[in-house]
Design an enzyme around this catalytic site. Sequence first.
Site, PDB file in Angstrom:
ATOM      1  N   ARG A  96      32.030  24.345  -8.070  1.00  0.00           N
ATOM      2  CA  ARG A  96      32.332  24.528  -9.502  1.00  0.00           C
ATOM      3  C   ARG A  96      31.993  23.282 -10.332  1.00  0.00           C
ATOM      4  NH1 ARG A  96      33.058  29.006  -7.489  1.00  0.00           N
ATOM      5  NH2 ARG A  96      34.676  30.485  -8.143  1.00  0.00           N
ATOM      6  N   SER A 146      39.422  32.818 -12.473  1.00  0.00           N
ATOM      7  CA  SER A 146      40.269  31.777 -11.870  1.00  0.00           C
ATOM      8  C   SER A 146      40.570  30.721 -12.915  1.00  0.00           C
ATOM      9  CB  SER A 146      39.528  31.088 -10.725  1.00  0.00           C
ATOM     10  OG  SER A 146      39.199  32.005  -9.733  1.00  0.00           O
ATOM     11  N   GLU A 191      40.169  25.092 -13.836  1.00  0.00           N
ATOM     12  CA  GLU A 191      38.734  25.347 -13.722  1.00  0.00           C
ATOM     13  C   GLU A 191      38.159  25.664 -15.102  1.00  0.00           C
ATOM     14  OE1 GLU A 191      35.911  28.754 -12.798  1.00  0.00           O
ATOM     15  OE2 GLU A 191      37.130  28.569 -10.994  1.00  0.00           O
TER      16      GLU A 191
HETATM   17  N1  EPU Z   1      45.889  34.207  -2.086  1.00  0.00           N
HETATM   18  C1  EPU Z   1      47.250  34.373  -2.140  1.00  0.00           C
HETATM   19  N2  EPU Z   1      47.801  34.828  -3.307  1.00  0.00           N
HETATM   20  C2  EPU Z   1      47.064  35.120  -4.398  1.00  0.00           C
HETATM   21  C3  EPU Z   1      45.664  34.935  -4.346  1.00  0.00           C
HETATM   22  C4  EPU Z   1      45.090  34.473  -3.172  1.00  0.00           C
HETATM   23  O1  EPU Z   1      47.958  34.133  -1.182  1.00  0.00           O
HETATM   24  O2  EPU Z   1      47.643  35.537  -5.405  1.00  0.00           O
HETATM   25  C5  EPU Z   1      45.271  33.793  -0.821  1.00  0.00           C
HETATM   26  C6  EPU Z   1      44.535  34.983  -0.188  1.00  0.00           C
HETATM   27  O3  EPU Z   1      45.361  35.705   0.629  1.00  0.00           O
HETATM   28  C7  EPU Z   1      43.433  34.313   0.577  1.00  0.00           C
HETATM   29  C8  EPU Z   1      43.156  33.064  -0.202  1.00  0.00           C
HETATM   30  O4  EPU Z   1      44.272  32.828  -1.070  1.00  0.00           O
HETATM   31  O5  EPU Z   1      43.866  33.949   1.845  1.00  0.00           O
HETATM   32  C9  EPU Z   1      41.861  33.137  -0.982  1.00  0.00           C
HETATM   33  O6  EPU Z   1      41.951  34.214  -1.902  1.00  0.00           O
HETATM   34  P1  EPU Z   1      40.648  34.977  -2.473  1.00  0.00           P
HETATM   35  O7  EPU Z   1      39.760  35.353  -1.360  1.00  0.00           O
HETATM   36  O8  EPU Z   1      41.098  36.022  -3.407  1.00  0.00           O
HETATM   37  O9  EPU Z   1      39.828  33.869  -3.239  1.00  0.00           O
HETATM   38  P2  EPU Z   1      40.267  32.642  -4.134  1.00  0.00           P
HETATM   39  O10 EPU Z   1      40.015  31.401  -3.378  1.00  0.00           O
HETATM   40  O11 EPU Z   1      41.643  32.853  -4.674  1.00  0.00           O
HETATM   41  C10 EPU Z   1      37.861  32.278  -5.091  1.00  0.00           C
HETATM   42  C11 EPU Z   1      37.204  32.068  -6.416  1.00  0.00           C
HETATM   43  C12 EPU Z   1      37.057  33.376  -7.179  1.00  0.00           C
HETATM   44  C13 EPU Z   1      36.233  34.323  -6.318  1.00  0.00           C
HETATM   45  C14 EPU Z   1      36.955  34.501  -4.969  1.00  0.00           C
HETATM   46  C15 EPU Z   1      36.188  35.352  -4.003  1.00  0.00           C
HETATM   47  C16 EPU Z   1      37.801  29.808  -7.072  1.00  0.00           C
HETATM   48  C17 EPU Z   1      38.593  28.956  -8.005  1.00  0.00           C
HETATM   49  N3  EPU Z   1      37.966  31.111  -7.207  1.00  0.00           N
HETATM   50  O12 EPU Z   1      39.198  32.728  -5.322  1.00  0.00           O
HETATM   51  O13 EPU Z   1      36.325  33.117  -8.361  1.00  0.00           O
HETATM   52  O14 EPU Z   1      36.048  35.566  -6.947  1.00  0.00           O
HETATM   53  O15 EPU Z   1      37.128  33.209  -4.333  1.00  0.00           O
HETATM   54  O16 EPU Z   1      35.114  34.641  -3.510  1.00  0.00           O
HETATM   55  O17 EPU Z   1      37.036  29.282  -6.272  1.00  0.00           O
HETATM   56  C18 EPU Z   1      36.439  32.735 -10.701  1.00  0.00           C
HETATM   57  O18 EPU Z   1      35.934  31.635 -10.468  1.00  0.00           O
HETATM   58  O19 EPU Z   1      36.728  33.110 -11.867  1.00  0.00           O
HETATM   59  C19 EPU Z   1      36.761  33.602  -9.588  1.00  0.00           C
HETATM   60  C20 EPU Z   1      37.429  34.727  -9.748  1.00  0.00           C
END
Ligand code: EPU
Length: 337
Positions: free
Chosen positions: A162, A237, A333
């Site tokens: 990012r 995010s 972010e």
């Molecule tokens: N998790 C939780 N609770 C929540 C959300 C997530 O426990 O409310 C845990 C999930 O269970 C999982 C982990 O956190 O083990 C990761 O969650 P997820 O796969 O949903 O991805 P993320 O890391 O929360 C990132 C990006 C998203 C992108 C997703 C999928 C960032 C800041 N965000 O989210 O990007 O869609 O991965 O690849 O890196 C964005 O940038 O606007 C965005 C949505």
Amino acid sequence: MTIQSNFSLKNYNTFGIEAKAKQFTAVHSLADLKTVLTENTTEKKFILGGGSNMLLTKDIDALVIHIDLKGKKIIEENDDFVWVESQAGENWHEFVLWTIDQNFGGLENMSLIPGNVGTTPVQNIGAYGAEIKDHFISCQAISIANQEMKTFTNAECHFGYRESIFKNEVKDQYIITSVVFKLTKRNHNINTSYGDILGELEKHNIQNPSLKDVSNAVIAIRQSKLPDPKELGNSGSFFKNPIISKTEFEKIHPQFPDMKFFEVSATEVKVPAGWLIEQAGFKGKRFGDAGVHKNQALVLVNYGNATGQEILAVSKNIQDTVYNTFGIHIEAEVNVI
Ligand code: EPU
């Protein structure tokens, strides 16, 4: 090209926040953009793309220039690869669908990310195991100070998680006007390793997914977790996933053995901010019209008439509570204006 005064930006930011621009103009061609820059050298300027990665906490005391440059085309190809160029104002998701319709591979995991093509390099957008830096060749940008065009190659963009040169060394100095991506025409690198994607494909009994299948899976996952900004104001995010040293992590982990983490290097791990925020008790919480989304704690939402200040206050509350609970600082972010 008209310049409007005291212009509402409510429809120009995906949080749907009411804030006024002192002056506003939308540019539809590079020539118009050059003109507006040369004719307004002394005015403070604020560049607005899709408005999908910012939180407006106040009126903007500047000339807001909305980049609405349209057009996409193939600029080169061979048997294996195609080079496609998109103007900055194209909607990202429509651009991704256009590439998939022609069976060009590379961007499918990044389907349905809000925003415009021109802002994708700024924060090296990514999702489901893909980042644009892996397909990005170069972008054209115009200098705000002297209106000269400059090409930034992939290496020159200093991409990180990012991050890019546009958020750091040359922040506020250039406007990206077009981007070139190199995509596959055959032997696509289908990447379904990101947990949820495989599960979604299995639900539909798909064993050898096409680009379209992967895109559809990503769309379905995103729609189940992430609110549509047209229905519920948000900026995706709100926070980055914090990257901490393994030494620090090893001190914290024994207290929170369920903490999720991903190794990013020999010395660092990434902890999902969504997990930290959920554990801190914020998932689905509402404070007036500002709140935390019920399906993804990383996303802050505007239930209607929240002000930017109200959303900012919720974000600060989250940052403080997460820090006091885990000793981990989470960083926004989105750009807080
Ligand atoms: N998790 C939780 N609770 C929540 C959300 C997530 O426990 O409310 C845990 C999930 O269970 C999982 C982990 O956190 O083990 C990761 O969650 P997820 O796969 O949903 O991805 P993320 O890391 O929360 C990132 C990006 C998203 C992108 C997703 C999928 C960032 C800041 N965000 O989210 O990007 O869609 O991965 O690849 O890196 C964005 O940038 O606007 C965005 C949505």
